[in-house]
Design a protein around this motif. Structure first.
Motif, short mmCIF file in Angstrom:
data_model
loop_
_atom_site.label_atom_id
_atom_site.label_comp_id
_atom_site.label_asym_id
_atom_site.label_seq_id
_atom_site.Cartn_x
_atom_site.Cartn_y
_atom_site.Cartn_z
N ARG A 142 0.80 -1.22 0.00
CA ARG A 142 0.00 0.00 0.00
C ARG A 142 0.84 1.28 0.00
O ARG A 142 0.40 2.31 -0.47
CB ARG A 142 -0.86 -0.02 1.24
CG ARG A 142 -2.20 0.53 0.98
CD ARG A 142 -3.19 -0.08 1.91
NE ARG A 142 -4.33 -0.62 1.24
CZ ARG A 142 -5.17 -1.47 1.82
NH1 ARG A 142 -4.94 -1.88 3.05
NH2 ARG A 142 -6.21 -1.87 1.16
N TYR A 143 2.01 1.22 0.60
CA TYR A 143 2.86 2.41 0.62
C TYR A 143 3.27 2.83 -0.79
O TYR A 143 3.54 4.00 -1.04
CB TYR A 143 4.10 2.18 1.49
CG TYR A 143 3.78 2.15 2.97
CD1 TYR A 143 3.36 3.30 3.63
CD2 TYR A 143 3.88 0.97 3.71
CE1 TYR A 143 3.07 3.28 4.99
CE2 TYR A 143 3.58 0.95 5.07
CZ TYR A 143 3.18 2.11 5.70
OH TYR A 143 2.88 2.09 7.04
N VAL A 145 1.32 2.89 -3.26
CA VAL A 145 0.20 3.73 -3.70
C VAL A 145 0.27 5.07 -2.99
O VAL A 145 0.19 6.15 -3.60
CB VAL A 145 -1.15 3.05 -3.39
CG1 VAL A 145 -2.29 3.87 -3.98
CG2 VAL A 145 -1.17 1.62 -3.89
N GLU A 146 0.44 4.99 -1.67
CA GLU A 146 0.39 6.22 -0.87
C GLU A 146 1.46 7.22 -1.29
O GLU A 146 1.19 8.41 -1.41
CB GLU A 146 0.58 5.85 0.61
CG GLU A 146 0.32 7.03 1.53
CD GLU A 146 0.83 6.83 2.95
OE1 GLU A 146 0.92 5.68 3.41
OE2 GLU A 146 1.15 7.85 3.57
N LEU A 149 0.67 9.28 -4.21
CA LEU A 149 -0.32 10.32 -3.92
C LEU A 149 0.30 11.49 -3.17
O LEU A 149 -0.05 12.65 -3.40
CB LEU A 149 -1.47 9.72 -3.11
CG LEU A 149 -2.27 8.63 -3.87
CD1 LEU A 149 -3.30 7.99 -2.94
CD2 LEU A 149 -2.96 9.24 -5.10
N GLU A 261 -6.22 3.48 -7.64
CA GLU A 261 -6.41 4.46 -6.58
C GLU A 261 -6.02 5.87 -7.05
O GLU A 261 -6.70 6.85 -6.76
CB GLU A 261 -5.58 4.06 -5.35
CG GLU A 261 -5.86 4.84 -4.09
CD GLU A 261 -7.26 4.57 -3.51
OE1 GLU A 261 -7.80 3.46 -3.70
OE2 GLU A 261 -7.82 5.51 -2.90
N LYS A 264 -8.37 7.71 -9.30
CA LYS A 264 -9.52 8.20 -8.56
C LYS A 264 -9.17 9.46 -7.78
O LYS A 264 -9.90 10.45 -7.80
CB LYS A 264 -9.98 7.10 -7.58
CG LYS A 264 -11.41 7.24 -7.11
CD LYS A 264 -11.76 6.13 -6.13
CE LYS A 264 -11.49 6.58 -4.69
NZ LYS A 264 -11.68 5.50 -3.71
N ARG A 265 -8.04 9.43 -7.10
CA ARG A 265 -7.68 10.54 -6.20
C ARG A 265 -6.92 11.65 -6.90
O ARG A 265 -6.87 12.77 -6.40
CB ARG A 265 -6.86 10.01 -5.02
CG ARG A 265 -7.54 8.88 -4.24
CD ARG A 265 -6.84 8.60 -2.94
NE ARG A 265 -7.17 9.61 -1.96
CZ ARG A 265 -8.24 9.57 -1.18
NH1 ARG A 265 -9.08 8.56 -1.26
NH2 ARG A 265 -8.48 10.55 -0.34
N TRP B 360 -9.49 1.47 3.09
CA TRP B 360 -8.28 2.31 2.99
C TRP B 360 -8.55 3.63 2.28
O TRP B 360 -8.12 4.69 2.71
CB TRP B 360 -7.18 1.53 2.26
CG TRP B 360 -5.83 2.20 2.27
CD1 TRP B 360 -4.93 2.18 3.29
CD2 TRP B 360 -5.23 2.97 1.22
NE1 TRP B 360 -3.81 2.89 2.95
CE2 TRP B 360 -3.96 3.39 1.68
CE3 TRP B 360 -5.64 3.35 -0.06
CZ2 TRP B 360 -3.10 4.16 0.91
CZ3 TRP B 360 -4.78 4.12 -0.83
CH2 TRP B 360 -3.53 4.52 -0.35
N SER B 361 -9.33 3.55 1.18
CA SER B 361 -9.58 4.76 0.41
C SER B 361 -10.45 5.74 1.19
O SER B 361 -10.19 6.95 1.20
CB SER B 361 -10.23 4.39 -0.92
OG SER B 361 -10.27 5.50 -1.78
N GLN B 364 -8.33 7.43 3.66
CA GLN B 364 -7.55 8.50 3.03
C GLN B 364 -8.38 9.78 2.92
O GLN B 364 -7.85 10.89 3.03
CB GLN B 364 -7.06 8.08 1.63
CG GLN B 364 -5.90 7.09 1.65
CD GLN B 364 -4.58 7.70 2.11
OE1 GLN B 364 -4.46 8.91 2.25
NE2 GLN B 364 -3.60 6.85 2.38
N ALA B 381 -1.50 1.11 7.38
CA ALA B 381 -1.21 0.44 6.11
C ALA B 381 -1.99 -0.86 5.97
O ALA B 381 -2.27 -1.30 4.86
CB ALA B 381 0.28 0.18 5.99
#
Lengths: 443, 443
Positions: A142-143, A145-146, A149, A261, A264-265, B360-361, B364, B381
């Motif tokens: 997940r990091y 992805v994060e 962002l 993700e 979307k963001r 998760w989303s 965020q 995470a």
């Protein structure tokens, strides 16, 4: 804003240019702080061994040595200036593992040095702004992805044109090449990395000559690299090439998560780009590059990726993922293209004038009252005619001048409009936009 | 807080230590900004010629060279890392004189390098924070008074014990020595500079042996250096020594102005100390040194002076006055003596937990709402058990954890008190003292 550096590749900014650089640095630090990254610095020097182990070209490294070596400097033999912040950070993590809480989120904003041929966007001394998350043994995907962002948010806060973060995945690429029978995946990647520079025909030639690739293999490799989508449709496009491999599947799933993700963001700002290879060997999964739209020739302004074993201590590994923003590259372009303007050249909002030489101490009291409320103020050094004192303020870009009468009354003048009003040093406040120099995006 | 640097003389801080260093750096920059100093940076390297012209000991200088020299690197022959910020600033002023408004007030906060024997307060890589005012041809004396007041304000804002700014004047000292018949004033200054280290008897011996001074001359020189007053009474004490000289009178008048104003605006923190010599040749009037009271052995934490001809361009000179704060020296002492504490180790105020992997989303979104209002937040995470997620926050020093229920309701928990309450991500705000890590002076 196009002065020549007195030493090629070592840019220095004028005060008004530095205000723009400070705005960039402060903005990045604020965004990194808001996302919970702990700021650190590492020393400017590493051992040459440490630096070269990561595969950089050694002639680009600047060695450091005492001008006059003596016995005391023997311990410093083999030192060199760091060329990035990732390698020093890996050492820092290993050395301080016992003192850090993992996953460790760190930001680091520092100068680096590389002896490359200078050109716009490529300096020999330059500032990088890095964020990384490093785990102890494992680090959730997940990091990946994060962090994409976070940098999109950080870059989006800067006075620059829109940009595109291009994402690929090493597993996807390596699995695909393996699936079509090209097993020296590192060499394939090196050739594919040249696509933008030399074109598909020459890359094909390289693959044939250096790796003995067949025409079908070349076509497949180049077809993969041609895939670029702003959404997860790349998955279907890769599948349509008919290659099957476990590692390829793993890479597809990972990249799909990032793009799903991100689209979307941060719609439009993150794309899957299967041509991205990144030169560095230590990346093992996600890889990132970023271009300023319309300024692609500047090169990447923010790059990075996932590395599974950059840092290791015995059999303990610290996998990480991170990105590095090229601050000097960005600031150079902002300055050369006038992407941003600054509202004034000095921090000073108010010049407190002197009616006569004996009033200097009283003028300091006025300035101290203003500063106590966050208003930058300086006092004239000599009691010249008021016209000269006003001119001094005007020449330096100070918007307000302060007058104290013999009777103790105070007035403040906006030297842009000429408007003058009675004011109390403990109460008067300039308009918010005049409090500090403002850096504004030029439309 | 007493880890050993992995490379002697090149300190690196842990994240919580870095927060204290950042607090020091931010505080200094804020005070400098409030007083109207324009921040600049200069490149890390200067030519060796430029550095050695100013009389530094050459073995302390770190030379820089390409690890593999080639034709392209010939232009870089003879480069070295700067050992202070004054010499680079002088070059910067000369190079950019046409673009600067004089008197030019500049602040500069950067790393410097010197190959000295490392000990506490003396690192090989260290940060200095400088302010200077430079004029074009002339510079009113008043800046000598003002700059002393600015650094007193800046140091007073740091989490350190009280300090004493000791001020002397080269004209006063040189005029006095000349007045008693010691004409090699530079040599006298060098001997007097050793007073604190070797004592009056040995300094007297040096003056006799090296300069052929008489007993009366030695007594007078040492009597002058013994004068230290918190007010302008030093003037009468010097006069009582019965020496008459024009330069002495000029120096007395200048130093009197500094002490008169400073003893009023910063009582107890600024003293006239006629033993202060400062090693550097380029000072021509006021000289400053600063000690932390009770920590005199640390050495000066802030030094500087007036220089009339450090920078020159043809027959144009740029006289200046400035002071340099030893940031690394101060921060090392803060850390080793626990002068300050930090309220938490990470910028993060809120950890947004995950109820399950699919949330998760949405988490965020909560974090983005908090950040939009300046609240540092990160998202867990993985959707481990809440107990584990809370433990993760606790271990990193994050004070609040956020929960979002399946029904979309939100709650926030202070994990120090255990108090939990309903909260709206667009409205909830932590107490002001929990917004960001606070650096507090330890009483």
């Amino acid at each position: 804003m196009a002065r020549k550096a007195s030493l090629s590749g070592f840019p220095e900014w004028l005060p008004q240019e530095r205000l723009i650089e400070l705005h960039v640095l402060d903005t990045l630090r604020r965004v990194f702080d808001l996302h919970g990254f702990s700021n650190i610095e590492t020393r400017a020097v590493e051992t040459v061994d440490q630096l070269l182990r990561k595969g950089e070209i050694d002639k680009e490294v600047y060695a450091v040595s005492r001008l006059q070596a003596d016995e005391a400097s023997a311990s410093e033999a083999g030192l060199a200036l760091h060329y990035d912040l990732t390698v020093p950070f890996a050492r820092y993590v290993v050395e301080n593992a016992g003192h850090l809480a993992f996953p460790f989120r760190r930001s680091q904003i520092q100068k680096c040095w590389r002896g490359e041929r200078p050109q716009e966007g490529r300096a020999r001394e330059f500032t990088q702004a890095d964020i990384d998350v490093v785990g102890d043994g494992v680090l959730p995907f997940r990091y990946d992805v994060e962090l994409a962002l976070v940098v999109v948010e950080a870059l989006g806060a800067l006075p620059i044109p829109d940009f595109t973060l291009r994402v690929n995945n090493r597993k996807l690429a390596e699995g695909f090449y393996r699936g079509i029978g090209l097993t020296d995946t590192a060499s394939v990647l090196r050739s594919i990395d040249k696509l933008e520079k030399i074109g598909a025909a020459k890359v094909g030639q390289l693959l044939r000559e250096e790796l003995g690739a067949t025409d079908a293999q070349v076509d497949a490799a180049i077809a993969l690299a041609a895939i670029r989508t702003p959404d997860t449709s790349f998955v279907a496009q890769v599948r349509a090439l008919g290659v099957s491999d476990d590692l390829l599947e793993e890479g597809l799933t990972e990249l799909e998560q990032v793009i799903a993700e991100a689209s979307k963001r941060a719609p439009g700002r993150v794309v899957a780009d299967l041509s991205i290879a990144r030169g560095l060997d230590y990346y093992t999964g996600t890889v990132y590059e970023t271009v300023l739209n319309g300024h692609e020739s500047l090169g990447s302004i923010c790059s990075g990726g996932r590395y599974d074993s950059l840092a290791a201590k015995g059999n303990r590994t610290f996998p990480g993922v991170g990105l590095s923003i090229g601050v000097t590259r960005i600031v150079s372009r902002i300055l050369s293209q006038d992407f941003a303007a600054v509202s004034r050249q000095v921090p000073t909002a108010v010049l407190v004038t002197l009616a006569d030489e004996d009033s200097w101490s009283a003028a300091q009291d006025v300035a101290a009252s203003l500063r106590a409320r966050g208003i930058s103020a300086e006092v004239a050094a000599t009691a010249e005619k008021f016209g000269k004192q006003i001119k001094f303020a005007d020449r330096r870009g100070i918007p307000f001048v302060w007058f104290t009468g013999a009777d103790g009354t105070h007035e403040v003048k906006d030297i842009r409009s000429g408007a003058q009003e009675a004011a109390d040093p403990d109460l008067w406040t300039p308009p918010a936009e005049d409090l500090a120099p403002q850096v504004l995006r030029v439309p």
